[in-house]
Design a protein around this motif. Structure first.
Motif, mmCIF file in Angstrom:
data_model
loop_
_atom_site.group_PDB
_atom_site.id
_atom_site.type_symbol
_atom_site.label_atom_id
_atom_site.label_comp_id
_atom_site.label_asym_id
_atom_site.label_seq_id
_atom_site.Cartn_x
_atom_site.Cartn_y
_atom_site.Cartn_z
ATOM 1 N N VAL A 40 0.836 -1.200 0.000
ATOM 2 C CA VAL A 40 0.000 0.000 0.000
ATOM 3 C C VAL A 40 0.868 1.245 0.000
ATOM 4 N N PHE A 41 0.202 2.388 -0.304
ATOM 5 C CA PHE A 41 0.903 3.658 -0.410
ATOM 6 C C PHE A 41 0.334 4.628 0.625
ATOM 7 N N VAL A 42 0.730 5.887 0.549
ATOM 8 C CA VAL A 42 0.479 6.851 1.621
ATOM 9 C C VAL A 42 -1.002 7.118 1.904
ATOM 10 N N ASN A 43 -1.867 7.012 0.893
ATOM 11 C CA ASN A 43 -3.270 7.351 1.097
ATOM 12 C C ASN A 43 -4.179 6.137 1.226
ATOM 13 N N ARG A 61 5.109 0.982 0.696
ATOM 14 C CA ARG A 61 6.145 1.441 -0.240
ATOM 15 C C ARG A 61 6.405 2.952 -0.036
ATOM 16 N N CYS A 62 6.539 3.324 1.218
ATOM 17 C CA CYS A 62 6.799 4.700 1.625
ATOM 18 C C CYS A 62 7.440 4.639 3.006
ATOM 19 N N GLY A 112 -1.451 -10.327 14.322
ATOM 20 C CA GLY A 112 -0.294 -11.057 13.830
ATOM 21 C C GLY A 112 0.148 -10.718 12.426
ATOM 22 N N ILE A 113 -0.164 -9.520 11.968
ATOM 23 C CA ILE A 113 0.291 -9.086 10.647
ATOM 24 C C ILE A 113 1.572 -8.273 10.808
ATOM 25 N N ILE A 114 2.591 -8.640 10.062
ATOM 26 C CA ILE A 114 3.881 -7.962 10.120
ATOM 27 C C ILE A 114 3.889 -6.814 9.107
ATOM 28 N N VAL A 115 4.407 -5.667 9.526
ATOM 29 C CA VAL A 115 4.432 -4.469 8.675
ATOM 30 C C VAL A 115 5.880 -4.087 8.386
ATOM 31 N N CYS A 116 6.178 -3.819 7.124
ATOM 32 C CA CYS A 116 7.499 -3.322 6.737
ATOM 33 C C CYS A 116 7.316 -2.070 5.889
ATOM 34 N N ARG A 117 8.393 -1.332 5.717
ATOM 35 C CA ARG A 117 8.306 -0.059 4.999
ATOM 36 C C ARG A 117 9.597 0.210 4.239
ATOM 37 N N VAL A 118 9.640 1.370 3.573
ATOM 38 C CA VAL A 118 10.836 1.815 2.851
ATOM 39 C C VAL A 118 11.291 3.113 3.510
ATOM 40 N N PRO A 119 12.177 3.032 4.490
ATOM 41 C CA PRO A 119 12.497 4.225 5.274
ATOM 42 C C PRO A 119 13.305 5.282 4.526
ATOM 43 N N ALA A 120 14.048 4.874 3.495
ATOM 44 C CA ALA A 120 14.934 5.844 2.826
ATOM 45 C C ALA A 120 15.063 5.507 1.348
ATOM 46 N N TYR A 121 14.029 5.823 0.578
ATOM 47 C CA TYR A 121 14.067 5.520 -0.858
ATOM 48 C C TYR A 121 14.960 6.494 -1.610
ATOM 49 N N SER A 138 13.349 8.796 -10.834
ATOM 50 C CA SER A 138 13.607 7.421 -11.270
ATOM 51 C C SER A 138 14.423 6.666 -10.228
ATOM 52 N N THR A 139 15.346 7.373 -9.583
ATOM 53 C CA THR A 139 16.149 6.743 -8.531
ATOM 54 C C THR A 139 15.265 6.276 -7.389
ATOM 55 N N ALA A 140 14.365 7.146 -6.947
ATOM 56 C CA ALA A 140 13.483 6.802 -5.833
ATOM 57 C C ALA A 140 12.562 5.648 -6.180
ATOM 58 N N LEU A 141 11.973 5.659 -7.372
ATOM 59 C CA LEU A 141 11.054 4.587 -7.762
ATOM 60 C C LEU A 141 11.765 3.242 -7.817
ATOM 61 N N SER A 142 12.995 3.231 -8.311
ATOM 62 C CA SER A 142 13.779 1.984 -8.326
ATOM 63 C C SER A 142 14.044 1.502 -6.907
ATOM 64 N N ASN A 143 14.437 2.438 -6.039
ATOM 65 C CA ASN A 143 14.743 2.064 -4.649
ATOM 66 C C ASN A 143 13.507 1.587 -3.907
ATOM 67 N N ILE A 144 12.365 2.244 -4.147
ATOM 68 C CA ILE A 144 11.116 1.835 -3.497
ATOM 69 C C ILE A 144 10.753 0.407 -3.877
ATOM 70 N N ALA A 145 10.796 0.116 -5.179
ATOM 71 C CA ALA A 145 10.433 -1.216 -5.654
ATOM 72 C C ALA A 145 11.412 -2.263 -5.131
ATOM 73 N N GLU A 146 12.701 -1.985 -5.247
ATOM 74 C CA GLU A 146 13.703 -2.958 -4.823
ATOM 75 C C GLU A 146 13.614 -3.229 -3.325
ATOM 76 N N THR A 147 13.497 -2.182 -2.518
ATOM 77 C CA THR A 147 13.457 -2.372 -1.064
ATOM 78 C C THR A 147 12.188 -3.095 -0.632
ATOM 79 N N THR A 148 11.041 -2.717 -1.217
ATOM 80 C CA THR A 148 9.782 -3.377 -0.871
ATOM 81 C C THR A 148 9.838 -4.863 -1.164
ATOM 82 N N LEU A 149 10.334 -5.209 -2.346
ATOM 83 C CA LEU A 149 10.398 -6.616 -2.734
ATOM 84 C C LEU A 149 11.447 -7.374 -1.920
ATOM 85 N N GLN A 150 12.548 -6.714 -1.580
ATOM 86 C CA GLN A 150 13.560 -7.341 -0.726
ATOM 87 C C GLN A 150 12.999 -7.591 0.682
ATOM 88 N N ASN A 151 12.237 -6.613 1.198
ATOM 89 C CA ASN A 151 11.594 -6.801 2.509
ATOM 90 C C ASN A 151 10.745 -8.068 2.522
#
Length: 327
Positions: A49-52, A74-75, A90-99, A299-312
């Motif tokens: 999910v995203f910010v809104n 992804r934020c 019991g749902i685990i939450v992860c995020r992208v702290p520094a895209y 473009s840098t941020a979008l790549s980092n967001i996708a990569e970090t989210t999927l790595q998480n």
């Protein structure tokens, strides 16, 4: 992992597919995740999910019942999720702290310069063959006092940019950064409000920061102060902001976020009648610039967001240490 990605735009699909070396099974939904669309998530191990996308306790209970184990933001911010309910079910939450802190910091600087040097007005004049300078007077950023509220990675990057302009820097944050200490000084909010020529918000939205900018804080500020917000909309009481503008206490305002943005931002509303009278009032001021939550959008941020989210999600699936859990 089966992943349902909500609030998807074409650029999300492009970058998530490009960075999906983990071979997650991703389904993209353009709709936001809400009570009406919750059934779409049934059977997916994770939702992204995203910010809104606002996820309350009842929605979390349903997600857990329907098999969702993970919520991937992804934020950086997570104020839109009932985190206590996630722990309960019991749902685990992860995020992208520094895209890309540079993307947001640079956009903040762009808003500042555009406001100060009246770039939008100057651009429109020249297109019409009007080369008059009346009404375009700015001021030197050099030597001014910049107040930065929040010195995480984005605030630190913005401080570094402003340090290059030759400014005096004041900071407020309960967690002090050694890099920021080397460029300026930490102080209290009242001092920052009183002494800053430009105030920039880079703090998270929490109960204690909700409407941090309000009638009382505006009254403490220098006359004609500039306010910048590329963090979270609800850090500012919009009605107080409008009063400050009407009374000429505020010199200019640059916003990339708005407290009621959920029904507006990231959508094309150009062919509709916008019903938010408060937002439309803001757009009438010649000394206000609003962008639609695009500070992160490089473009840098979008790549980092996708990569970090999927790595998480890959780390969580294979029970490796995930460094970006919300705890």
């Amino acid at each position: 992992m089966k992943l349902a990605l909500f609030s998807s735009k074409p650029y999300d699909e492009k970058y998530f597919n490009r960075e999906n070396k983990f071979n997650h099974e991703i389904t993209f939904f353009s709709t936001r995740l809400n009570e009406q669309t919750l059934s779409l998530a049934k059977g997916y191990t994770a939702v992204c999910v995203f910010v809104n996308d606002k996820i309350d306790r009842a929605m979390i209970a349903t997600l857990a019942k329907n098999g969702t184990q993970f919520i991937a933001l992804r934020c950086a911010g997570f104020n839109n999720i009932d985190f206590e309910a996630c722990k309960e079910f019991g749902i685990i939450v992860c995020r992208v702290p520094a895209y890309s802190p540079y993307a947001v910091a640079e956009h903040t600087a762009a808003l500042m310069l555009t406001l100060n040097r009246r770039i939008t007005r100057a651009y429109n004049r020249v297109k019409e063959g009007n080369f008059s300078l009346d009404g375009l007077l700015g001021f030197d950023i050099h030597g001014k006092t910049i107040g930065i509220i929040g010195t995480g990675q984005i605030g630190e990057c913005f401080a570094n940019i402003m340090n290059g302009f030759g400014t005096r820097l004041l900071f407020v944050d309960p967690f002090e950064s050694s890099k920021c200490q080397s460029m300026g000084e930490y102080t209290d909010l009242d001092t920052l409000f009183k002494e800053s020529d430009i105030i920039s918000l880079h703090c998270p939205l929490r109960p204690e920061t909700h409407h941090l900018i309000n009638d009382a804080s505006i009254a403490k500020m220098k006359n004609k102060v500039m306010i910048l917000n590329t963090s979270r909309g609800a850090l500012i009481d919009t009605h107080a902001l409008i009063r400050g503008l009407k009374q000429s206490q505020l010199g200019s305002v640059g916003l990339d976020v708005y407290e009621e943005e959920a029904e507006l931002f990231f959508e094309d509303c150009s062919d509709t009648i916008i019903q938010d009278d408060t937002f439309m009032r803001l757009t009438t001021f010649p000394n206000v610039i609003i962008t639609g939550h695009q500070a992160f959008f490089t473009s840098t941020a979008l790549s980092n967001i996708a990569e970090t989210t999927l790595q998480n999600l890959d780390d969580l699936e294979f029970e490796r240490l995930c460094l970006n859990l919300v705890e």
